[in-house]
Design an enzyme around this catalytic site. Sequence first.
Site, PDB file in Angstrom:
ATOM      1  N   ASN A  37       0.812  -1.208   0.000  1.00  0.00           N
ATOM      2  CA  ASN A  37       0.000   0.000   0.000  1.00  0.00           C
ATOM      3  C   ASN A  37       0.853   1.269   0.000  1.00  0.00           C
ATOM      4  O   ASN A  37       1.671   1.485   0.889  1.00  0.00           O
ATOM      5  CB  ASN A  37      -0.913  -0.010   1.227  1.00  0.00           C
ATOM      6  CG  ASN A  37      -2.044   0.989   1.116  1.00  0.00           C
ATOM      7  OD1 ASN A  37      -2.294   1.551   0.059  1.00  0.00           O
ATOM      8  ND2 ASN A  37      -2.749   1.210   2.222  1.00  0.00           N
ATOM      9  N   HIS A 122     -14.220  -3.791  11.358  1.00  0.00           N
ATOM     10  CA  HIS A 122     -13.914  -2.478  11.916  1.00  0.00           C
ATOM     11  C   HIS A 122     -15.187  -1.659  12.134  1.00  0.00           C
ATOM     12  O   HIS A 122     -15.970  -1.476  11.201  1.00  0.00           O
ATOM     13  CB  HIS A 122     -13.020  -1.681  10.970  1.00  0.00           C
ATOM     14  CG  HIS A 122     -11.721  -2.327  10.671  1.00  0.00           C
ATOM     15  ND1 HIS A 122     -10.775  -1.729   9.860  1.00  0.00           N
ATOM     16  CD2 HIS A 122     -11.177  -3.508  11.049  1.00  0.00           C
ATOM     17  CE1 HIS A 122      -9.714  -2.519   9.758  1.00  0.00           C
ATOM     18  NE2 HIS A 122      -9.955  -3.606  10.470  1.00  0.00           N
ATOM     19  N   ARG A 147     -13.396  -4.546  15.944  1.00  0.00           N
ATOM     20  CA  ARG A 147     -12.371  -3.568  16.308  1.00  0.00           C
ATOM     21  C   ARG A 147     -13.012  -2.194  16.351  1.00  0.00           C
ATOM     22  O   ARG A 147     -13.718  -1.804  15.411  1.00  0.00           O
ATOM     23  CB  ARG A 147     -11.241  -3.576  15.280  1.00  0.00           C
ATOM     24  CG  ARG A 147      -9.996  -2.822  15.733  1.00  0.00           C
ATOM     25  CD  ARG A 147      -9.029  -2.588  14.592  1.00  0.00           C
ATOM     26  NE  ARG A 147      -9.396  -1.408  13.812  1.00  0.00           N
ATOM     27  CZ  ARG A 147      -8.646  -0.896  12.832  1.00  0.00           C
ATOM     28  NH1 ARG A 147      -7.505  -1.474  12.492  1.00  0.00           N
ATOM     29  NH2 ARG A 147      -9.048   0.183  12.178  1.00  0.00           N
ATOM     30  N   TYR A 159      -6.790   8.140  13.116  1.00  0.00           N
ATOM     31  CA  TYR A 159      -6.595   6.900  12.370  1.00  0.00           C
ATOM     32  C   TYR A 159      -7.825   5.993  12.468  1.00  0.00           C
ATOM     33  O   TYR A 159      -8.383   5.801  13.543  1.00  0.00           O
ATOM     34  CB  TYR A 159      -5.378   6.121  12.890  1.00  0.00           C
ATOM     35  CG  TYR A 159      -5.356   4.703  12.379  1.00  0.00           C
ATOM     36  CD1 TYR A 159      -4.996   4.435  11.066  1.00  0.00           C
ATOM     37  CD2 TYR A 159      -5.767   3.647  13.183  1.00  0.00           C
ATOM     38  CE1 TYR A 159      -5.033   3.155  10.570  1.00  0.00           C
ATOM     39  CE2 TYR A 159      -5.807   2.351  12.698  1.00  0.00           C
ATOM     40  CZ  TYR A 159      -5.434   2.103  11.386  1.00  0.00           C
ATOM     41  OH  TYR A 159      -5.490   0.832  10.898  1.00  0.00           O
ATOM     42  N   ASP A 210      -6.860  -0.795  17.728  1.00  0.00           N
ATOM     43  CA  ASP A 210      -5.571  -0.590  17.068  1.00  0.00           C
ATOM     44  C   ASP A 210      -5.006   0.770  17.454  1.00  0.00           C
ATOM     45  O   ASP A 210      -5.620   1.806  17.210  1.00  0.00           O
ATOM     46  CB  ASP A 210      -5.760  -0.668  15.547  1.00  0.00           C
ATOM     47  CG  ASP A 210      -4.455  -0.574  14.781  1.00  0.00           C
ATOM     48  OD1 ASP A 210      -3.388  -0.500  15.418  1.00  0.00           O
ATOM     49  OD2 ASP A 210      -4.504  -0.585  13.538  1.00  0.00           O
ATOM     50  N   HIS A 212      -1.925   1.733  16.368  1.00  0.00           N
ATOM     51  CA  HIS A 212      -1.177   2.103  15.159  1.00  0.00           C
ATOM     52  C   HIS A 212       0.202   2.667  15.476  1.00  0.00           C
ATOM     53  O   HIS A 212       0.643   3.662  14.889  1.00  0.00           O
ATOM     54  CB  HIS A 212      -1.977   3.068  14.284  1.00  0.00           C
ATOM     55  CG  HIS A 212      -1.921   2.703  12.827  1.00  0.00           C
ATOM     56  ND1 HIS A 212      -1.331   3.487  11.873  1.00  0.00           N
ATOM     57  CD2 HIS A 212      -2.365   1.610  12.174  1.00  0.00           C
ATOM     58  CE1 HIS A 212      -1.423   2.914  10.690  1.00  0.00           C
ATOM     59  NE2 HIS A 212      -2.052   1.762  10.852  1.00  0.00           N
ATOM     60  N   GLU A 236      -3.705  -3.706  19.682  1.00  0.00           N
ATOM     61  CA  GLU A 236      -2.871  -3.929  18.495  1.00  0.00           C
ATOM     62  C   GLU A 236      -1.865  -2.803  18.277  1.00  0.00           C
ATOM     63  O   GLU A 236      -2.204  -1.625  18.414  1.00  0.00           O
ATOM     64  CB  GLU A 236      -3.794  -4.047  17.274  1.00  0.00           C
ATOM     65  CG  GLU A 236      -3.093  -4.188  15.944  1.00  0.00           C
ATOM     66  CD  GLU A 236      -4.076  -4.140  14.787  1.00  0.00           C
ATOM     67  OE1 GLU A 236      -3.637  -3.855  13.659  1.00  0.00           O
ATOM     68  OE2 GLU A 236      -5.280  -4.370  15.012  1.00  0.00           O
ATOM     69  N   GLU A 262       1.660  -6.624  11.362  1.00  0.00           N
ATOM     70  CA  GLU A 262       1.235  -6.401   9.984  1.00  0.00           C
ATOM     71  C   GLU A 262       2.328  -5.759   9.136  1.00  0.00           C
ATOM     72  O   GLU A 262       2.300  -5.887   7.910  1.00  0.00           O
ATOM     73  CB  GLU A 262      -0.043  -5.568   9.936  1.00  0.00           C
ATOM     74  CG  GLU A 262       0.106  -4.119  10.350  1.00  0.00           C
ATOM     75  CD  GLU A 262      -1.214  -3.377  10.329  1.00  0.00           C
ATOM     76  OE1 GLU A 262      -1.304  -2.362   9.620  1.00  0.00           O
ATOM     77  OE2 GLU A 262      -2.158  -3.797  11.010  1.00  0.00           O
ATOM     78  N   ARG A 283       0.545 -10.908  13.685  1.00  0.00           N
ATOM     79  CA  ARG A 283      -0.367 -10.423  12.643  1.00  0.00           C
ATOM     80  C   ARG A 283       0.272 -10.350  11.262  1.00  0.00           C
ATOM     81  O   ARG A 283      -0.249  -9.679  10.366  1.00  0.00           O
ATOM     82  CB  ARG A 283      -0.917  -9.051  13.035  1.00  0.00           C
ATOM     83  CG  ARG A 283      -1.632  -9.044  14.388  1.00  0.00           C
ATOM     84  CD  ARG A 283      -2.542  -7.858  14.536  1.00  0.00           C
ATOM     85  NE  ARG A 283      -3.592  -7.867  13.547  1.00  0.00           N
ATOM     86  CZ  ARG A 283      -3.694  -7.035  12.537  1.00  0.00           C
ATOM     87  NH1 ARG A 283      -2.766  -6.098  12.333  1.00  0.00           N
ATOM     88  NH2 ARG A 283      -4.703  -7.115  11.680  1.00  0.00           N
ATOM     89  N   HIS A 312      -3.414  -9.714   9.525  1.00  0.00           N
ATOM     90  CA  HIS A 312      -3.911  -8.486   8.913  1.00  0.00           C
ATOM     91  C   HIS A 312      -4.793  -8.850   7.722  1.00  0.00           C
ATOM     92  O   HIS A 312      -4.479  -9.774   6.955  1.00  0.00           O
ATOM     93  CB  HIS A 312      -2.701  -7.665   8.456  1.00  0.00           C
ATOM     94  CG  HIS A 312      -3.032  -6.375   7.794  1.00  0.00           C
ATOM     95  ND1 HIS A 312      -3.715  -5.356   8.430  1.00  0.00           N
ATOM     96  CD2 HIS A 312      -2.761  -5.913   6.542  1.00  0.00           C
ATOM     97  CE1 HIS A 312      -3.844  -4.335   7.607  1.00  0.00           C
ATOM     98  NE2 HIS A 312      -3.279  -4.640   6.454  1.00  0.00           N
ATOM     99  N   ASP A 316      -6.178  -3.071   2.009  1.00  0.00           N
ATOM    100  CA  ASP A 316      -4.912  -2.808   1.328  1.00  0.00           C
ATOM    101  C   ASP A 316      -4.259  -4.114   0.882  1.00  0.00           C
ATOM    102  O   ASP A 316      -3.174  -4.101   0.297  1.00  0.00           O
ATOM    103  CB  ASP A 316      -3.950  -1.993   2.198  1.00  0.00           C
ATOM    104  CG  ASP A 316      -3.624  -2.655   3.524  1.00  0.00           C
ATOM    105  OD1 ASP A 316      -4.216  -3.708   3.833  1.00  0.00           O
ATOM    106  OD2 ASP A 316      -2.776  -2.125   4.258  1.00  0.00           O
ATOM    107  N   GLU A 339      -8.540 -10.831  10.558  1.00  0.00           N
ATOM    108  CA  GLU A 339      -9.131  -9.527  10.261  1.00  0.00           C
ATOM    109  C   GLU A 339      -9.907  -9.595   8.959  1.00  0.00           C
ATOM    110  O   GLU A 339      -9.484 -10.238   7.987  1.00  0.00           O
ATOM    111  CB  GLU A 339      -8.031  -8.461  10.158  1.00  0.00           C
ATOM    112  CG  GLU A 339      -8.574  -7.064   9.906  1.00  0.00           C
ATOM    113  CD  GLU A 339      -7.478  -6.011   9.840  1.00  0.00           C
ATOM    114  OE1 GLU A 339      -7.804  -4.820   9.997  1.00  0.00           O
ATOM    115  OE2 GLU A 339      -6.303  -6.382   9.660  1.00  0.00           O
ATOM    116  N   TRP A 402       2.980   7.212  11.983  1.00  0.00           N
ATOM    117  CA  TRP A 402       1.646   7.059  11.405  1.00  0.00           C
ATOM    118  C   TRP A 402       1.272   5.581  11.394  1.00  0.00           C
ATOM    119  O   TRP A 402       0.215   5.193  11.830  1.00  0.00           O
ATOM    120  CB  TRP A 402       1.550   7.595   9.984  1.00  0.00           C
ATOM    121  CG  TRP A 402       0.107   7.539   9.533  1.00  0.00           C
ATOM    122  CD1 TRP A 402      -0.856   8.457   9.787  1.00  0.00           C
ATOM    123  CD2 TRP A 402      -0.548   6.488   8.826  1.00  0.00           C
ATOM    124  NE1 TRP A 402      -2.077   8.059   9.282  1.00  0.00           N
ATOM    125  CE2 TRP A 402      -1.906   6.829   8.680  1.00  0.00           C
ATOM    126  CE3 TRP A 402      -0.123   5.266   8.314  1.00  0.00           C
ATOM    127  CZ2 TRP A 402      -2.832   6.009   8.028  1.00  0.00           C
ATOM    128  CZ3 TRP A 402      -1.047   4.452   7.671  1.00  0.00           C
ATOM    129  CH2 TRP A 402      -2.386   4.827   7.528  1.00  0.00           C
TER     130      TRP A 402
END
Length: 402
Positions: A37, A122, A147, A159, A210, A212, A236, A262, A283, A312, A316, A339, A402
């Site tokens: 991605n 999600h 999630r 996010y 998550d 992130h 996560e 991931e 993951r 994951h 993406d 997921e 990020w």
Amino acid sequence: MKITEAKVIVCSPGRNFVTLKITTDEGVYGVGDATLNGREKAVVSYLEDYLCPSLIGRDPQQIEDIWHFFYRGAYWRRGPVGMSAIAAIDTALWDIKAKVANMPLYQLLGGRSRDRIMVYTHANGNDIESTLEQVAKYVEKGYKAVRVQCGIPGIASTYGVPKGGKAYEPADADLPSESVWSTEKYLNHIPKLFAAVREQFGDDLHLLHDVHHRLTPIEAARLGKESEPFHLFWLEDCVPAENQEGWKLVRQHTTTPLAVGEVFNSIHDCRELIQSQSIDYIRSTVVHAGGITHLRRIADLAALYHVKTGFHGATDLSPICMGAALHFDYWVPNFGIQEHMPHTEQMLEVFPHHFEFSDGFFTPGEAPGHGVDIDEKLADKYPYKRACLPVNRLEDGTLWHW
């Protein structure tokens, strides 16, 4: 049997996907996902310029030898570009081998270890109330695990939270956009979301979240500890994983289960985390961790230390990766959860598939191979369009994770 063609197909039916199609002299072909991605063309170049030419004339059934040829032979090992390219080759070769054997991939791996595969999806909202509405929608559809992410007061964008009522897609601009983050505001608010979910939906719903990679270990320890009354299924990516020692600090302070992986590309990214039992779920993905061949090694190592899989599965990754993951999930003894961020109808039309969803669980189907194909003529109607992931800054302007 010999490989006669290795073709890279790039399309964008709502988002960019990179697909590798390997064809043999007996007319059998297999497909693999090579999507990275926001950096898709880097994998395309690596495949077309270096790996695909070396595939021609090889026996597609020598999966192990081909995997090591490209991993060891490059000298420059690991990394997301190289491992995604190898994963695409590996997945396509397993697809071919299972088709030649006339059996679904999970049978070739050793047969299924379960009757169905639990997935989570999600639920995202601009605030707690709208997130609860999303949770209710997915519970009604039969999901047993959700999630949850929500907007944080005082932060313009968060996010996981989509804009304009559309499905969340992080790669949102031709060049990287910028968002602002406040750890303090996040830590003060997010436990309120967990409390609200438990109050409305009770204790039986599996609840995931998550972070992130945005916290330091001690901040993550605080969140893990404050989350304990809400018994999350997992927390996560609570800290960046480059420093694997950081996860030990989090583990020392909380019993909240931890998940990561991931962004991992090899067993070496998670070896210490697994052996120290600093995590509960790994993951890593079929497409970013070197394909089925390498992911089996990661899962086998994890099983020795009571670590389960939780791959994951956002959009993406193409439906090809989802299909391969579901066959892996069906087989792997130490399965935890999968997921599932649903692909759009447009995406699924480009990638005909045999996997099925029912009441919170998936089955991969019984078609020979991994059960997912690509409609090349339809894919041609959706040309590639560059889309980059955002970058993140703290409120004072400091570039952050990020």
